[in-house]
Design a protein around this motif. Structure first.
Motif, PDB file in Angstrom:
ATOM      1  N   GLY A   1      -2.842   2.819   3.579  1.00  0.00           N
ATOM      2  CA  GLY A   1      -4.092   2.146   3.223  1.00  0.00           C
ATOM      3  C   GLY A   1      -5.241   2.625   4.085  1.00  0.00           C
ATOM      4  N   TYR A   2      -5.321   3.945   4.299  1.00  0.00           N
ATOM      5  CA  TYR A   2      -6.380   4.507   5.143  1.00  0.00           C
ATOM      6  C   TYR A   2      -7.754   3.973   4.730  1.00  0.00           C
ATOM      7  CZ  TYR A   2     -10.119   7.422   6.709  1.00  0.00           C
ATOM      8  OH  TYR A   2     -11.306   7.812   7.234  1.00  0.00           O
ATOM      9  N   GLY A   3      -8.492   3.479   5.699  1.00  0.00           N
ATOM     10  CA  GLY A   3      -9.868   3.061   5.448  1.00  0.00           C
ATOM     11  C   GLY A   3     -10.014   1.780   4.646  1.00  0.00           C
ATOM     12  N   SER A   4      -8.892   1.171   4.274  1.00  0.00           N
ATOM     13  CA  SER A   4      -8.971  -0.041   3.465  1.00  0.00           C
ATOM     14  C   SER A   4      -9.070  -1.250   4.391  1.00  0.00           C
ATOM     15  CB  SER A   4      -7.733  -0.153   2.575  1.00  0.00           C
ATOM     16  OG  SER A   4      -7.603  -1.478   2.098  1.00  0.00           O
TER      17      SER A   4
ATOM     18  N   TYR B   1      -6.869  13.912  -1.939  1.00  0.00           N
ATOM     19  CA  TYR B   1      -6.492  14.398  -0.609  1.00  0.00           C
ATOM     20  C   TYR B   1      -5.596  15.635  -0.677  1.00  0.00           C
ATOM     21  CZ  TYR B   1      -8.738  10.739   2.103  1.00  0.00           C
ATOM     22  OH  TYR B   1      -9.677   9.952   2.713  1.00  0.00           O
TER      23      TYR B   1
ATOM     24  N   MET C   1      -6.336  19.105   1.238  1.00  0.00           N
ATOM     25  CA  MET C   1      -5.385  19.715   2.179  1.00  0.00           C
ATOM     26  C   MET C   1      -5.098  21.159   1.791  1.00  0.00           C
ATOM     27  SD  MET C   1      -4.405  17.446   4.550  1.00  0.00           S
ATOM     28  CE  MET C   1      -2.702  17.464   5.122  1.00  0.00           C
TER      29      MET C   1
ATOM     30  N   ALA D   1       0.833  -1.207   0.000  1.00  0.00           N
ATOM     31  CA  ALA D   1       0.000   0.000   0.000  1.00  0.00           C
ATOM     32  C   ALA D   1       0.868   1.258   0.000  1.00  0.00           C
ATOM     33  CB  ALA D   1      -0.923  -0.003   1.216  1.00  0.00           C
TER      34      ALA D   1
ATOM     35  N   PHE E   1       1.619   4.204  -3.042  1.00  0.00           N
ATOM     36  CA  PHE E   1       1.357   5.615  -2.730  1.00  0.00           C
ATOM     37  C   PHE E   1       2.590   6.463  -3.003  1.00  0.00           C
ATOM     38  CE2 PHE E   1       0.360   9.322  -0.211  1.00  0.00           C
ATOM     39  CZ  PHE E   1      -1.027   9.393  -0.222  1.00  0.00           C
TER      40      PHE E   1
ATOM     41  N   PRO F   1     -11.598   5.839   1.449  1.00  0.00           N
ATOM     42  CA  PRO F   1     -10.474   4.933   1.682  1.00  0.00           C
ATOM     43  C   PRO F   1      -9.434   5.012   0.559  1.00  0.00           C
ATOM     44  CG  PRO F   1     -12.584   3.762   1.761  1.00  0.00           C
ATOM     45  CD  PRO F   1     -12.845   5.110   1.171  1.00  0.00           C
ATOM     46  N   VAL F   2      -8.216   4.640   0.899  1.00  0.00           N
ATOM     47  CA  VAL F   2      -7.120   4.567  -0.074  1.00  0.00           C
ATOM     48  C   VAL F   2      -6.901   3.084  -0.393  1.00  0.00           C
ATOM     49  CG1 VAL F   2      -4.675   5.016  -0.455  1.00  0.00           C
ATOM     50  CG2 VAL F   2      -6.068   6.681   0.786  1.00  0.00           C
TER      51      VAL F   2
ATOM     52  N   THR G   1      -0.720  15.056   1.843  1.00  0.00           N
ATOM     53  CA  THR G   1      -1.853  14.163   2.104  1.00  0.00           C
ATOM     54  C   THR G   1      -1.878  13.886   3.607  1.00  0.00           C
ATOM     55  OG1 THR G   1      -0.446  12.284   1.483  1.00  0.00           O
ATOM     56  CG2 THR G   1      -1.944  13.123  -0.193  1.00  0.00           C
ATOM     57  N   PRO G   2      -3.061  13.570   4.142  1.00  0.00           N
ATOM     58  CA  PRO G   2      -3.230  13.518   5.602  1.00  0.00           C
ATOM     59  C   PRO G   2      -2.954  12.151   6.227  1.00  0.00           C
ATOM     60  CG  PRO G   2      -5.369  13.421   4.559  1.00  0.00           C
ATOM     61  CD  PRO G   2      -4.345  13.470   3.440  1.00  0.00           C
ATOM     62  N   TRP G   3      -1.737  11.637   6.052  1.00  0.00           N
ATOM     63  CA  TRP G   3      -1.317  10.386   6.703  1.00  0.00           C
ATOM     64  C   TRP G   3      -2.259   9.233   6.348  1.00  0.00           C
ATOM     65  CZ3 TRP G   3       0.502  10.231  12.566  1.00  0.00           C
ATOM     66  CH2 TRP G   3       1.430   9.191  12.722  1.00  0.00           C
ATOM     67  N   VAL G   4      -2.361   8.986   5.054  1.00  0.00           N
ATOM     68  CA  VAL G   4      -3.280   7.958   4.559  1.00  0.00           C
ATOM     69  C   VAL G   4      -2.576   6.874   3.732  1.00  0.00           C
ATOM     70  CG1 VAL G   4      -5.351   9.429   4.536  1.00  0.00           C
ATOM     71  CG2 VAL G   4      -3.849   9.416   2.521  1.00  0.00           C
ATOM     72  N   ALA G   5      -1.255   7.015   3.538  1.00  0.00           N
ATOM     73  CA  ALA G   5      -0.537   6.129   2.611  1.00  0.00           C
ATOM     74  C   ALA G   5      -0.604   4.658   3.012  1.00  0.00           C
ATOM     75  CB  ALA G   5       0.925   6.558   2.478  1.00  0.00           C
TER      76      ALA G   5
ATOM     77  N   ARG H   1      -5.023  -7.591   6.491  1.00  0.00           N
ATOM     78  CA  ARG H   1      -3.725  -8.220   6.248  1.00  0.00           C
ATOM     79  C   ARG H   1      -2.746  -7.892   7.375  1.00  0.00           C
ATOM     80  NH1 ARG H   1      -0.901  -6.311   1.057  1.00  0.00           N
ATOM     81  NH2 ARG H   1      -3.051  -6.387   0.310  1.00  0.00           N
TER      82      ARG H   1
ATOM     83  N   GLU I   1      -9.167  -4.264   3.529  1.00  0.00           N
ATOM     84  CA  GLU I   1      -8.247  -5.281   3.029  1.00  0.00           C
ATOM     85  C   GLU I   1      -6.861  -5.121   3.644  1.00  0.00           C
ATOM     86  OE1 GLU I   1      -7.787  -4.541  -1.096  1.00  0.00           O
ATOM     87  OE2 GLU I   1      -6.124  -5.963  -1.328  1.00  0.00           O
ATOM     88  N   VAL I   2      -6.356  -3.877   3.690  1.00  0.00           N
ATOM     89  CA  VAL I   2      -5.019  -3.632   4.244  1.00  0.00           C
ATOM     90  C   VAL I   2      -5.008  -3.918   5.741  1.00  0.00           C
ATOM     91  CG1 VAL I   2      -3.258  -1.872   4.695  1.00  0.00           C
ATOM     92  CG2 VAL I   2      -4.422  -1.921   2.498  1.00  0.00           C
TER      93      VAL I   2
ATOM     94  N   LYS J   1      -4.616   6.045  -5.785  1.00  0.00           N
ATOM     95  CA  LYS J   1      -4.285   6.143  -4.354  1.00  0.00           C
ATOM     96  C   LYS J   1      -4.883   7.405  -3.732  1.00  0.00           C
ATOM     97  CE  LYS J   1      -1.925   3.439  -2.694  1.00  0.00           C
ATOM     98  NZ  LYS J   1      -2.239   2.100  -2.130  1.00  0.00           N
TER      99      LYS J   1
END
Lengths: 301, 301
Positions: free
Chosen positions: A264-267, B104, B108, A85, A89, B118-119, A258-262, A273, A269-270, B99
């Motif tokens: 896999g924010y909200g995913s 985002y 920002m 993820a 990104f 989600p990402v 970007t706001p600290w989402v790399a 795992r 699946e991530v 992504k």
């Protein structure tokens, strides 16, 4: 053996843990020997005198209250569990910035259709990758596959399609782009300063998907103000989640934020795992095996 | 043999041509047998009755006045000469859109620090690559290396780390993302219509680095208006260089637009490589060899 879990995990993973541990989620923690956590407070630690092993679900361990963790307690992180993820990104940020996609798409949005700055080619150009853990080494491989001349910077040599260096200056000098994927430890805090960024090209792209604190805040601010063609693209900020404190960066046209989402924010699946990997590592430890990603305490204290 | 050249080329390449041809740049073209051009007008063609071979410096050949080119004249394009540049651009657009980096970073910039959508992770997801020429096949390889499940669409099968299909519907159905790198020919004009885009996921990303006219304009406009989470990212526009005619696209938040710069706009390095490749191909032809990228006339007329 009792295991403390302080966040919600999928039912079937909880069942799997149940075959190896007695899972407790609060109340009396006095017999707890292992903990599976995302965050951990000094108060929680104080309730677990028999704790021997902490499995953290995140890759980074810099947020733990290290001063309160006794030296005999082993701490394992979860590096690599969301590396895919983060690498995707980082590559998206780097390529879109380097190819001037952000620049031109913002212009087009404003109704300015003029072409002015050239769109360079990454193939054949020097690109630095700072940190050769799971994220850094995978990003470096992808960049090498695109034909970039990759320089890999880390404390300990690691083989791959890059030129290794343990000197930050050597990695960044003349580089067209850099990806920072260093963990935040006492060795890396404030490591990347103005004088290092200034070694890169005037119009270089610096991408940070590690931790903001690895880069000196004033140094980053100075370089983007001095060099209008330099691009600073980052997913992480010194203010952590109170982004308004770093707003002076976001207003600059050569900053991509970007706001600290790399990760896999909200995913789902991530996240799934990540929890799976953490559970697997914990069971390895409980079964007498050798767990992965055990932290070096001296990197944090 | 006389060669007509209608644009400025680097001195040493002109010297190389001089060893094989008598280079003419205007005036009497009646003895010209070969031409090295970027564009070509019916008027220029009319002055060259003995013309047998046209080497074009660009990859695309859709801008030539095909109706005025006699059938016995061979036309060679320059596919691949700037493929690196275009592939990097396409990947930057695709990854940054997929992504949610554009989403985002625009938020920002406006001072909106909220995380909402989600990402997702590209690894394991279906991605369609339309066109398996130099650009398409290289993009497909890079996406496969990142772990995507790549479906390659073209008229003629080509092997690679993708599932081949000659059915557009099959390539796009359920896809999370697509890269369009089809040439513009009479077979591809208007090929990708609303009903094809609608087969992709609600929040899919469609990237076009080929020619705008391959996609039906009204279909693209309808999908981005109907599906606010669908992202249409394109470097090419139906209005060609008069971008104001497509301004209704650029105003939409789910459109990422760049002004036809993916081929390495303003990059001397890319241009030089293109001219070198074209010169090499022309010399191959003059020496009795088999030139690359000879167009099928029936694809255009």
């Amino acid at each position: 053996m009792e295991l403390y879990v302080n966040f919600e995990i999928p039912r079937e993973l909880e069942e799997e843990l149940g075959r190896h541990f007695r899972v407790v989620k609060g109340g009396d923690l006095s017999r707890v020997e292992a903990a599976l956590v995302s965050k951990l407070t000094p108060e929680e630690l104080a309730k677990m005198p028999r704790l021997r092993f902490i499995q953290v679900v995140t890759a980074g361990l810099d947020h733990l209250p290290w001063e309160h963790i006794p030296p005999h307690v082993a701490v394992a992180g979860n590096a690599g569990s969301n590396a895919d993820a983060v690498v995707e990104f980082a590559l998206g940020m780097l390529l879109a910035a380097f190819k001037r996609v952000f620049y031109y798409s913002e212009k087009m949005r404003r109704g300015d259709y003029g072409k002015d700055i050239p769109v360079p080619v990454l193939a054949g150009k020097k690109v630095a990758v700072l940190g050769l853990g799971e994220i850094g080494s995978r990003a470096a491989r992808a960049l090498a596959a695109l034909g970039a001349e990759v320089w890999g910077f880390a404390r300990t040599p690691r083989d791959g399609p890059w030129r290794f260096t343990d000197r930050l200056e050597e990695a960044l000098r003349g580089a067209y782009a850099a990806v920072c994927a260093l963990p935040l430890t006492k060795h890396t805090r404030g490591l990347v300063r103005y004088e290092h960024l200034a070694l890169m090209r005037e119009d270089a792209v610096f991408v940070n998907v590690g931790r903001a604190e690895v880069v000196d805040r004033e140094g980053a601010l100075r370089i983007v103000k001095e060099r209008p063609r330099f691009v600073f693209a980052s997913d992480v900020w010194w203010s952590r989640h109170d982004f308004s404190k770093d707003a002076e960066f976001f207003a600059l046209p050569n900053v991509i934020a970007t706001p600290w989402v790399a990760g896999g924010y909200g995913s789902e699946e991530v996240w799934r795992r990540m929890v799976e990997e953490a559970v697997r590592n914990l069971i390895t430890w409980a079964s007498g095996g050798r767990p992965r990603n055990v932290a070096r305490r001296e990197d944090y204290i």
